[in-house]
Enzyme design. Structure first.
Site, PDB file in Angstrom:
ATOM      1  CB  SER A 125      69.573  40.313  51.488  1.00  0.00           C
ATOM      2  OG  SER A 125      70.722  39.523  51.439  1.00  0.00           O
ATOM      3  CB  THR A 175      68.740  33.447  46.083  1.00  0.00           C
ATOM      4  OG1 THR A 175      67.872  34.543  46.407  1.00  0.00           O
ATOM      5  CG2 THR A 175      69.594  33.830  44.891  1.00  0.00           C
TER       6      THR A 175
HETATM    7  C1  LIG Z   1      74.469  45.209  45.316  1.00  0.00           C
HETATM    8  C2  LIG Z   1      73.548  44.056  45.089  1.00  0.00           C
HETATM    9  C3  LIG Z   1      73.389  43.107  46.090  1.00  0.00           C
HETATM   10  C4  LIG Z   1      72.505  42.040  45.906  1.00  0.00           C
HETATM   11  N1  LIG Z   1      72.294  41.137  46.925  1.00  0.00           N
HETATM   12  C5  LIG Z   1      71.415  40.119  46.757  1.00  0.00           C
HETATM   13  C6  LIG Z   1      71.123  39.239  47.826  1.00  0.00           C
HETATM   14  O1  LIG Z   1      71.629  39.371  48.930  1.00  0.00           O
HETATM   15  N2  LIG Z   1      70.253  38.223  47.586  1.00  0.00           N
HETATM   16  C7  LIG Z   1      69.658  38.034  46.358  1.00  0.00           C
HETATM   17  O2  LIG Z   1      68.883  37.088  46.176  1.00  0.00           O
HETATM   18  N3  LIG Z   1      69.900  38.888  45.347  1.00  0.00           N
HETATM   19  C8  LIG Z   1      70.743  39.918  45.515  1.00  0.00           C
HETATM   20  N4  LIG Z   1      70.954  40.806  44.496  1.00  0.00           N
HETATM   21  C9  LIG Z   1      70.215  40.646  43.217  1.00  0.00           C
HETATM   22  C10 LIG Z   1      68.881  41.403  43.271  1.00  0.00           C
HETATM   23  O3  LIG Z   1      67.979  40.778  44.135  1.00  0.00           O
HETATM   24  C11 LIG Z   1      68.240  41.435  41.873  1.00  0.00           C
HETATM   25  O4  LIG Z   1      68.153  40.123  41.386  1.00  0.00           O
HETATM   26  C12 LIG Z   1      69.054  42.284  40.892  1.00  0.00           C
HETATM   27  O5  LIG Z   1      69.422  43.499  41.499  1.00  0.00           O
HETATM   28  C13 LIG Z   1      68.196  42.535  39.644  1.00  0.00           C
HETATM   29  O6  LIG Z   1      68.889  43.275  38.700  1.00  0.00           O
HETATM   30  P1  LIG Z   1      68.641  44.846  38.490  1.00  0.00           P
HETATM   31  O7  LIG Z   1      68.884  45.490  39.807  1.00  0.00           O
HETATM   32  O8  LIG Z   1      69.655  45.223  37.464  1.00  0.00           O
HETATM   33  O9  LIG Z   1      67.230  44.993  38.012  1.00  0.00           O
HETATM   34  C14 LIG Z   1      71.814  41.897  44.670  1.00  0.00           C
HETATM   35  C15 LIG Z   1      71.972  42.872  43.678  1.00  0.00           C
HETATM   36  C16 LIG Z   1      72.816  43.953  43.872  1.00  0.00           C
HETATM   37  C17 LIG Z   1      72.922  44.989  42.803  1.00  0.00           C
END
Ligand SMILES: Cc1cc2nc3c(=O)[nH]c(=O)nc-3n(C[C@H](O)[C@H](O)[C@H](O)COP(=O)(O)O)c2cc1C
Length: 381
Positions: A125, A175
């Site tokens: 990330s 993203t």
């Molecule tokens: C705690 C947390 C932090 C996240 N940080 C980012 C991030 O920095 N960049 C990003 O594109 N997605 C981020 N996401 C989204 C994840 O990349 C992903 O799309 C998401 O976790 C998918 O859902 P699931 O974990 O329920 O399958 C984050 C998700 C969580 C749970």
């Protein structure tokens, strides 16, 4: 193997499930809840608004059923895929998750090392706890991608992409669904912001463009600068074009839910799309990711890879997404909980179990490889 964790009151306890790392997603989640503070667990677990979409993401999988083909000699199983000129041994990637120090002090380093062990690409990330260079050093030679949140000062975006390219990362994931933070009621209730607490500054405090954009450098200006930079509602297709022109790495858009956006991405020369609603953390009330997938697969028509994200909990979920036409799937929360429960070893154990589940499910579906999976019959409710 025995797993222990620090409970909320910092007392080391062992996990109450068989003294081994928990197998099911639900048990890993429960153990993570016990291991973390209430606000930290809630930050990871919760979705935006009333969490309608977060819930729908997993519920909707139940509407799709596999019709297996049997008597197909699946003794030589091949789970590998080829994307963007690389062959990966499995159709899995680890989704970009920021602020991982919240789950474990080793954060991204632990996750990237565990992913490297199984040759699963790790998507780092923008708001990771450690820098691109730290992660690259900890895991030289393994497959890594970099996820970009577009920055208000666009020179920072280009510089981070350049840093990822120089560190040997294989692709850039832009993203597009986080131009501002979703309305996350639970985090607001807990007044909890891991970014404001400094868990996501690894790439910023080491970025010369970011540092030179600050009028003064101190911990307050760094943290405020990060928050100001990644809130960027002006993001549009012109930025996508500029990003594409700025690097020779493949660019993949994460957060695509509408087939027309996928087609527009292809017109702009984008190399791949990730069907995702950010795990229901951004706009509540949007379509579940798995329901959005088939129409996007149809219009993209194999012109570029379509990856799937949001709701993968076990091997069979990955099988369903691949059978509906995804080229690969991203795993998110399950590995974050595993990190909180067992650190690097926990993520390793989770991946080992997931891969075993994936292989077993493929064999029992009667397919020998990922290509055959796409030809599998799926019945939708
Ligand atoms: C705690 C947390 C932090 C996240 N940080 C980012 C991030 O920095 N960049 C990003 O594109 N997605 C981020 N996401 C989204 C994840 O990349 C992903 O799309 C998401 O976790 C998918 O859902 P699931 O974990 O329920 O399958 C984050 C998700 C969580 C749970």
């Amino acid at each position: 193997m025995s797993f222990s964790y620090k409970s909320n009151d910092n007392v080391v306890q062992s996990i109450d499930t068989e003294d081994n790392f928990p197998i099911s997603f639900e048990k890993i989640e429960t153990a993570a809840k016990q291991a973390m503070s209430k606000s930290a667990f809630s930050y990871i677990a919760s979705g935006a608004g009333g969490e309608e979409t977060a819930k729908k993401n997993t519920d909707a999988f139940k509407n799709y059923s596999i019709v297996p083909r049997l008597l197909n000699d699946v003794s030589n199983l091949n789970t590998s895929i080829t994307m963007f000129g690389h062959t990966y041994p499995t159709p899995l990637l680890l989704a970009p998750v920021g602020v991982l120090k919240l789950a474990d002090e080793q954060g991204d380093l632990a996750v990237a090392r565990a992913a490297a062990k199984y040759d699963v690409p790790y998507i780092q990330s923008t708001v990771s706890s450690y820098s691109i260079e730290d992660v690259a050093q900890a895991t030289s030679g393994s497959s890594k991608w970099f996820q970009l949140y577009w920055c208000n000062h666009e020179e920072i975006s280009f510089n981070m992409v350049k840093r990822a390219e120089e560190a040997g990362y294989e692709a850039i994931v832009l993203t597009i669904d986080t131009i501002t933070l979703g309305y996350r009621e639970k985090d607001l209730h807990h007044r909890f912001s891991p970014l404001a607490l400094g868990y996501g500054q690894g790439n910023f405090e080491s970025d010369r463009e970011f540092l030179s954009s600050l009028s003064e450098i101190n911990s307050h200006t760094i943290l405020q600068g990060i928050i100001d930079n990644i809130n960027y509602p002006a993001l549009n297709w012109k930025h996508v074009k500029k990003l594409k022109e700025s690097t020779s790495l493949p660019i993949i858009l994460k957060g695509v839910l509408h087939p027309e956006d996928a087609l527009q991405a292809i017109e702009y020369g984008i190399d791949g799309v990730i069907v995702s609603n950010h795990g229901g953390r951004q706009l509540d009330g949007v379509i579940s990711s798995i329901d959005a997938l088939p129409d996007i697969v149809k219009v993209v028509d194999s012109q570029v890879p379509v990856l799937f994200d949001s709701g993968i909990r076990r091997g069979i979920d990955a099988i369903k997404a691949l059978a509906l036409g995804a080229d690969a799937v991203l795993i998110g929360r399950p590995y974050v909980y595993s990190l909180a429960v067992g650190g690097e070893e926990g993520v390793e154990q989770f991946l080992a179990n997931f891969l075993q589940d994936l292989q077993t499910s493929m064999m029992l579906s009667g397919v020998k490889n990922v290509k055959e999976l796409c030809q599998l019959n799926m019945v939708g409710v």
